[in-house]
Structures are given as C-alpha cells and as structure tokens.
Scaffold this active site. Structure first.
Site, PDB file in Angstrom:
ATOM      1  N   HIS A 125      76.873  57.381  55.283  1.00 43.04           N
ATOM      2  CA  HIS A 125      77.272  58.750  54.947  1.00 43.04           C
ATOM      3  C   HIS A 125      78.077  59.411  56.058  1.00 43.04           C
ATOM      4  CE1 HIS A 125      74.383  58.713  51.494  1.00 43.04           C
ATOM      5  NE2 HIS A 125      75.468  59.228  50.984  1.00 43.04           N
ATOM      6  N   ASP A 186      70.038  68.931  54.785  1.00 46.33           N
ATOM      7  CA  ASP A 186      70.181  69.532  53.445  1.00 46.33           C
ATOM      8  C   ASP A 186      70.146  68.475  52.351  1.00 46.33           C
ATOM      9  OD1 ASP A 186      70.475  71.887  54.734  1.00 46.33           O
ATOM     10  OD2 ASP A 186      72.643  72.002  54.521  1.00 46.33           O
ATOM     11  N   GLU A 297      69.258  79.782  56.214  1.00 43.66           N
ATOM     12  CA  GLU A 297      70.642  79.302  56.246  1.00 43.66           C
ATOM     13  C   GLU A 297      71.555  80.406  55.730  1.00 43.66           C
ATOM     14  OE1 GLU A 297      71.898  75.540  54.785  1.00 43.66           O
ATOM     15  OE2 GLU A 297      70.416  74.385  55.919  1.00 43.66           O
TER      16      GLU A 297
HETATM   17  P1  FAD Z   1      75.335  56.112  58.692  1.00 41.69           P
HETATM   18  O1  FAD Z   1      76.504  56.922  58.315  1.00 41.69           O
HETATM   19  O2  FAD Z   1      75.182  54.808  58.059  1.00 41.69           O
HETATM   20  O3  FAD Z   1      75.307  55.915  60.291  1.00 41.69           O
HETATM   21  C1  FAD Z   1      75.616  56.981  61.179  1.00 41.69           C
HETATM   22  C2  FAD Z   1      75.722  56.463  62.619  1.00 41.69           C
HETATM   23  O4  FAD Z   1      74.447  56.072  63.071  1.00 41.69           O
HETATM   24  C3  FAD Z   1      76.618  55.236  62.779  1.00 41.69           C
HETATM   25  O5  FAD Z   1      77.225  55.271  64.037  1.00 41.69           O
HETATM   26  C4  FAD Z   1      75.644  54.092  62.686  1.00 41.69           C
HETATM   27  O6  FAD Z   1      76.114  52.939  63.345  1.00 41.69           O
HETATM   28  C5  FAD Z   1      74.419  54.685  63.361  1.00 41.69           C
HETATM   29  N1  FAD Z   1      73.166  54.176  62.807  1.00 41.69           N
HETATM   30  C6  FAD Z   1      72.788  54.094  61.517  1.00 41.69           C
HETATM   31  N2  FAD Z   1      71.550  53.590  61.425  1.00 41.69           N
HETATM   32  C7  FAD Z   1      71.142  53.350  62.690  1.00 41.69           C
HETATM   33  C8  FAD Z   1      69.962  52.821  63.255  1.00 41.69           C
HETATM   34  N3  FAD Z   1      68.942  52.454  62.513  1.00 41.69           N
HETATM   35  N4  FAD Z   1      69.894  52.720  64.587  1.00 41.69           N
HETATM   36  C9  FAD Z   1      70.920  53.112  65.378  1.00 41.69           C
HETATM   37  N5  FAD Z   1      72.064  53.597  64.909  1.00 41.69           N
HETATM   38  C10 FAD Z   1      72.164  53.728  63.572  1.00 41.69           C
HETATM   39  N6  FAD Z   1      73.528  66.036  58.663  1.00 41.69           N
HETATM   40  C11 FAD Z   1      72.745  67.006  59.146  1.00 41.69           C
HETATM   41  O7  FAD Z   1      72.370  66.996  60.318  1.00 41.69           O
HETATM   42  N7  FAD Z   1      72.335  68.028  58.349  1.00 41.69           N
HETATM   43  C12 FAD Z   1      72.656  68.104  57.028  1.00 41.69           C
HETATM   44  O8  FAD Z   1      72.249  69.022  56.342  1.00 41.69           O
HETATM   45  C13 FAD Z   1      73.470  67.066  56.487  1.00 41.69           C
HETATM   46  N8  FAD Z   1      73.820  67.082  55.188  1.00 41.69           N
HETATM   47  C14 FAD Z   1      74.580  66.068  54.685  1.00 41.69           C
HETATM   48  C15 FAD Z   1      74.918  66.081  53.330  1.00 41.69           C
HETATM   49  C16 FAD Z   1      75.665  65.060  52.795  1.00 41.69           C
HETATM   50  C17 FAD Z   1      76.004  65.076  51.329  1.00 41.69           C
HETATM   51  C18 FAD Z   1      76.129  64.010  53.631  1.00 41.69           C
HETATM   52  C19 FAD Z   1      76.967  62.911  53.075  1.00 41.69           C
HETATM   53  C20 FAD Z   1      75.831  64.002  54.985  1.00 41.69           C
HETATM   54  C21 FAD Z   1      75.053  65.028  55.524  1.00 41.69           C
HETATM   55  N9  FAD Z   1      74.711  65.054  56.879  1.00 41.69           N
HETATM   56  C22 FAD Z   1      73.914  66.050  57.363  1.00 41.69           C
HETATM   57  C23 FAD Z   1      75.294  64.088  57.812  1.00 41.69           C
HETATM   58  C24 FAD Z   1      74.371  62.940  58.105  1.00 41.69           C
HETATM   59  O9  FAD Z   1      73.397  63.331  59.043  1.00 41.69           O
HETATM   60  C25 FAD Z   1      75.204  61.813  58.676  1.00 41.69           C
HETATM   61  O10 FAD Z   1      76.066  61.356  57.673  1.00 41.69           O
HETATM   62  C26 FAD Z   1      74.399  60.684  59.239  1.00 41.69           C
HETATM   63  O11 FAD Z   1      75.332  59.755  59.697  1.00 41.69           O
HETATM   64  C27 FAD Z   1      73.383  60.033  58.323  1.00 41.69           C
HETATM   65  O12 FAD Z   1      73.939  59.179  57.355  1.00 41.69           O
HETATM   66  P2  FAD Z   1      73.440  57.676  57.174  1.00 41.69           P
HETATM   67  O13 FAD Z   1      71.974  57.584  57.283  1.00 41.69           O
HETATM   68  O14 FAD Z   1      74.103  57.178  55.965  1.00 41.69           O
HETATM   69  O15 FAD Z   1      74.015  56.982  58.507  1.00 41.69           O
END
Ligand code: FAD
Length: 574
Positions: A125, A186, A297
């Site tokens: 994400h 969120d 918020e």
């Molecule tokens: P990824 O996008 O897959 O990874 C993010 C980063 O972390 C990359 O660099 C990856 O290599 C690293 N990573 C992933 N897993 C691990 C692991 N296990 N160990 C070490 N590194 C790792 N964020 C907020 O803070 N507040 C919000 O309200 C919020 N709302 C959101 C709403 C939507 C619809 C979306 C799409 C995103 C939102 N986000 C929010 C952002 C979100 O926190 C980031 O996208 C975050 O990257 C989490 O997504 P993911 O778990 O898919 O991680």
C-alpha cells in the site's frame, strides 16, 4: 491450490535436479571439500556467483519451508500509488522466520558481486515504490503465518502477531476476547510490518501516540540474516531503529502489540466551521484535555455543494430544520470529526459527556450531525469506501498522495495559502487535517517529526482518474503537490513529510537533519551491504561486477568495477 502444489512439485524437482547437477560438477573439482555451504551453492573457487542465471539457480537451491517463484513477479512490481512499475527477480513466499533468515544470509554471502536487494512487502500500500525491489527479491510477508494471532489477557494485555498480519484480522480476533489495539490507521487492510515501518497515525494518536508507540516487543531478521528479539529493555537500539525505520534495518517477523478493553459502539460526530482559526483552536482544545473524545480528526472541504445532503445517508442532523437552512455555497469549510466509544448500557453517561464536550466548542450550530455504529464498523470505515471505488474501477488508479506533518506555529499560514489559493477544489479525494500531541509520543523511534509539541497531520489523498484531463489528471495533481511543497519551503514552515519520498540522499539528509548520522550508522550496523528496502531510495547498494576485458586487448584480465545498483530505479508514470 492445484497450481501452487504443481509449482512446488516442479520446484522440488528442479531443486533435486540442480543439487545432483551441482554435486556432479563439484565432485569433479580436485581439492574441493566443502561442497555445499549452509545457505548457498559454492562455486569451484568459492567466489559467489555473479552472473544472473547462476544467481537465480543459487536462489532455487535454497532449502526453504516456503518457496520462491519467478513467474508471478508482476504481482510485486507495483504498489497502491500505481506510478512505479519495477518487477523483482523473484518472490519469496516464506513459511518460517528461518526462510527469511536463510534468504538474507544467502544474499549477504553473494556479497557485493550481486545486485540483489530485498524488500519485505506487506500489502504494497505504499505510494512511490517503497515496497519494490527492482530485479531483487520481494518477500511476501503475508505468507508468514507463524505465529498465529495469540492473545494474552491480564493486567497488561497484548497480542503476538506475525509481521505480515493485517490489522483488520487482529481486530476481529482480539474483539473475541473483548480487547482491541489502542492506536490505529484510518484503513485496516494494512500490515503490521508496513505500518510499524512508518508510524501508523490516526485519530487516536493524540492520546496513545502512533502505532509504533504501542509495541512491546519485536522479532527482527536483520540485514545480516540474524534473528533478534528486541524491546525497550532488550536490544533496544535495534527496537527503536526498526520502529518508523522505513524497512532499513531489518524485517519485522513478529510483533507484540499492546491492547485495551474494547467497547462495543461509537458515537460518531461531525460539525462544520467556516473559520480555520476557530476550527484548529477547537481541535487543539480537545486534544489537550484528559477527559475527551477517543478519536479526533478533521477534514477540509473546498468548493463542494450539497455536502450535508450527502452526509444524511449515514449521519442524522441534530436539528433537521436548522440543518436544511445551511448552504455551503462552495465556501472552504472545515469539518471536525470526533468519536466517543461506549457500551450500550452506558449510553446515558456517554451522551452527557459528549454533550459537555460539544458545549465547549464553537462550530456552526446548525451543522451538528451524528451517528451511532458498532466499534468495528467505525474502525473499518475506509473499507466501505474501497468497495465502492473498486466497483467503479476507481481503486487501482494512480494515487499522488502527499502526507505532511506541520508544526502548530505554521499551520495557520499553511492553511491560508494552501486551502484558499493553491487548491481550488478537492473533488478528487479527501484532505485530512488534525493535530497530535507529541508529548505522548516516544522520541526514540526512527520517525522524523517537527520539533514542536503539537503538530498537524495534513493528508492530501486524491485519485487520478485515468484518461481524464484538468483537475483529476495525474500531472495536474503532481504539480499541485509540488506547489504545496514549494510554498512550505519558501515560507520556511519546517514541515516534515510523513510516508516520506525523496529522490536523492541529500534530500534524505535534510529530512533527517541532526538525526542523519545516527540513522546511517545504524544502517551500517544492521544492514552493512544495504540490501534492505531499496525502494525507499535512502541508501544504494554498491556492487562489484566482474568482467573479462576483450581478448583483443591481448590478455584476459578480471577486474572489479563498482556501479550503483539502484540507478536502475527509474519511475514509470502509468
Ligand atoms: P507496504 O507498502 O507493503 O510496505 C511499506 C514499507 O515497509 C516498505 O518499505 C516495505 O519494504 C516495508 N515493510 C513491509 N513489511 C515489512 C516488515 N514486515 N518488516 C520490515 N519492513 C517491512 N498510514 C497511516 O499512518 N495512517 C493512515 O490512516 C493510513 N491510511 C491509509 C489508507 C489507505 C487507503 C492506504 C492505501 C494507506 C494508508 N496509510 C496510512 C499508509 C500506510 O501506513 C502505508 O501504506 C504502509 O506502507 C502500510 O502498507 P503495507 O502494510 O501494505 O506496507
């Protein structure tokens, strides 16, 4: 299932064939005693393979409980931002922590002769390729189902989860025990490892700090392949490095997250303001109180008409007659959104408390709207929007999002210019704005925030509509973000990016400021070959490639040359 097992069968056969082949080859080499190292296949001179097909074979030869795949790499080539397309060489689907450790050790063994980098991928994400590893190995963290979600009740309840677990699953499971994590994002279809690598900020963060403040313990596989358990007291430097560490120091394989008793329902309230200073004063008032709402918020509404009628499907106006007289007329408005958790049998005292809190605020009286919904429905609210957007084909579009942390001292200047002059509408997505209280945040994590006790999260969350022109067009939205950033810079607002993205190390240095030295020293300690999370573009893996000079130059020489692996990282605008 059928496809997976046939792939596994093929893999096992491939592995067996390769092992027999290697043994045959290696047994022909005189003096070779150590035929196979633990984590990789040694070649005759014990120099790790540098040629791509040998590297690929060496990955196949790893002894794993899970598996490696090469033919579904397109699944890990892009992210939610939908602007970068960078396929990895392989995807690791780990079944155990030791799979991840073996992979890391193997890549360390290959050393600087290989381009291989590693990105842990939660649900992808990210917005600008942060979870991608171009021609490297992406580790699909969701495959790591070990441990199961385990809840520990008691005075300080907590839950142990895998780093690839999604927050919605954790919520569903903990609710069975009447418990819940305290601090949220969120949107709950994000993973533990993904949000803990950033911060995890939402309307509860003023009270509990972000998600990275609500973790008791982590299990990490470092960039050297070591498996380390860490906490505030044990290996604390690694613990704090990883929290908010943008995936740079290790892979989070397990996390222990603090819980609190969960209430069943929420009172969800929205009120409007036309004056930014009144709106922000009220928000700051609410987050400074001990007895206050459970979630605070807000969002900005620019040039929208018929707003209140849109709300009516899910929110009831306090006074319908008064509410129908209110006309937004395209003015810039600010909506305060607050929530109080309650159990149905305590509804009366909840109503008294919220009534008292609302009486201390200065919103436009006719714009008080509220709703009562189950706790889980409130927390999972963005998923409802996701379903609607998916149905219209508007979820998998480019998302040129911009998240900023703005010190309290700059917020009024920022709001005046950005919400009145730079932006002329927000029809293409929400703009969130709310303050948090940094005195409740742990300052030892890697997260970079403004240097003031109170700062605001401002999130511009547009969707670019494909084949559109004008204000929904990707280029237009990117330029708008740039205008916002330029203003912050020229007006010296001391803004920090959240979910930061920069193209050069110089920009990263300025993001980290005084903390850059510590951040880079820690990188050197935990991931000395700069293998991890290349998509963040903070550090670049330096590789030594071997090549043979042309025979026409009379002698064949092996020479080393260095080149930057990540010059390959070129964004592709979809
Ligand atoms: P990824 O996008 O897959 O990874 C993010 C980063 O972390 C990359 O660099 C990856 O290599 C690293 N990573 C992933 N897993 C691990 C692991 N296990 N160990 C070490 N590194 C790792 N964020 C907020 O803070 N507040 C919000 O309200 C919020 N709302 C959101 C709403 C939507 C619809 C979306 C799409 C995103 C939102 N986000 C929010 C952002 C979100 O926190 C980031 O996208 C975050 O990257 C989490 O997504 P993911 O778990 O898919 O991680």
């Amino acid at each position: 299932m059928g496809l997976t097992s046939s792939l596994r069968f093929r893999r096992r056969n491939n592995k067996t064939f390769l092992r027999i082949f290697m043994i045959l080859v290696l047994s022909c080499i005189p003096g070779k005693t150590n035929l196979c190292s633990n984590h990789s296949v040694s070649n005759p001179t014990d120099v790790p393979p540098s040629n791509p097909s040998d590297i690929r074979s060496s990955l196949v030869s790893l002894d794993l409980e899970g598996y490696i795949s090469f033919d579904d790499v397109h699944n890990a080539a892009k992210d939610f931002g939908n602007r970068y397309q960078l396929p990895p060489l392989a995807i690791l689907h780990p079944r155990s922590v030791s799979d991840i450790s073996s992979m890391m050790k193997h890549i360390v063994h290959l050393g600087s002769t290989s381009n291989l980098t590693v990105a842990a991928r939660g649900h992808g994400h990210s917005l600008q390729g942060q979870a991608l590893a171009h021609q490297g190995v992406v580790i699909k963290m969701e495959s790591l189902r070990n441990p199961d979600i385990r809840i520990h009740k008691g005075k300080q309840p907590y839950v142990d989860v895998s780093g690839g677990e999604s927050w919605i699953n954790i919520l569903r499971e903990t609710l069975k025990y009447g418990l819940s994590p305290k601090s949220w994002t969120d949107y709950l279809h994000l993973t533990v490892g993904g949000t803990l690598s950033n911060a995890g900020i939402s309307g509860q963060a003023f009270k509990y700090g972000p998600q990275i403040n609500n973790v008791y313990q982590l299990e990490i596989v470092t960039g050297k392949g070591e498996v380390v358990t860490c906490s505030e007291k044990r290996n604390s430097e690694l613990f704090y490095s990883v929290l908010g560490g943008l995936g740079q120091f290790g892979i989070i394989t397990r996390a222990r997250i603090s819980l609190e008793p969960a209430l069943h329902m929420v009172k969800w309230i929205r009120v409007l303001y036309s004056d930014f200073s009144v709106f922000s004063r009220d928000q700051e008032h609410l987050i400074s109180k001990e007895k206050t709402f459970d979630y605070v918020e807000g969002f900005v509404i620019i040039n929208r008409t018929d707003l209140l009628n849109n709300w009516r499907s899910s929110f009831r106006p306090n006074d319908s007659t008064e509410a129908s007289k209110f006309k937004s007329d395209g003015k810039t408005l600010y909506c305060l959104e607050v929530v109080k958790y309650f159990n149905t049998e305590e509804a009366n005292s909840m109503h008294q408390e919220t009534g008292k809190l609302l009486s201390e605020l200065n919103y436009i009286p006719s714009t008080l709207f509220s709703s009562e919904v189950p706790y889980i429905e409130f927390l999972d609210r963005v998923h409802i929007a996701e379903r609607k957007l998916r149905a219209k084909g508007l979820w998998e579009v480019p998302h040129p999002w911009l998240n900023l942390l703005i010190p309290k001292s700059s917020i009024s200047k920022f709001a005046t210019e950005v919400f009145n002059n730079i932006l002329t509408s927000n029809n293409n997505g929400p703009i969130l704005i709310y303050p948090v209280n940094q005195s409740k945040w742990n300052k030892q994590t890697s997260l970079i925030t403004p240097n003031e006790d109170i700062f605001y999260l401002v999130a511009f969350l547009p969707s670019a509509v494909p084949k559109s022109s004008g204000k929904n067009d990707l280029e237009y939205l990117l330029k708008q973000n740039q205008r916002v950033m330029n203003f912050c810079k020229t007006a010296r607002l001391h803004v920090k990016q959240y979910l930061p993205h920069y193209e050069t190390q110089q920009e990263w240095k300025s993001h980290f400021g005084k903390r850059w030295e510590t951040f880079s020293q820690r990188k050197h300690a935990y991931d000395p070959l700069t293998i991890l999370a290349p998509g963040q573009k903070i550090f670049q893996k330096t590789t030594t490639t071997q090549f043979q000079l042309s025979k026409s130059k009379s002698k064949a020489v092996l020479k080393g040359t260095t080149r930057r692996a990540s010059v390959l990282l070129k964004p592709r605008t979809v």
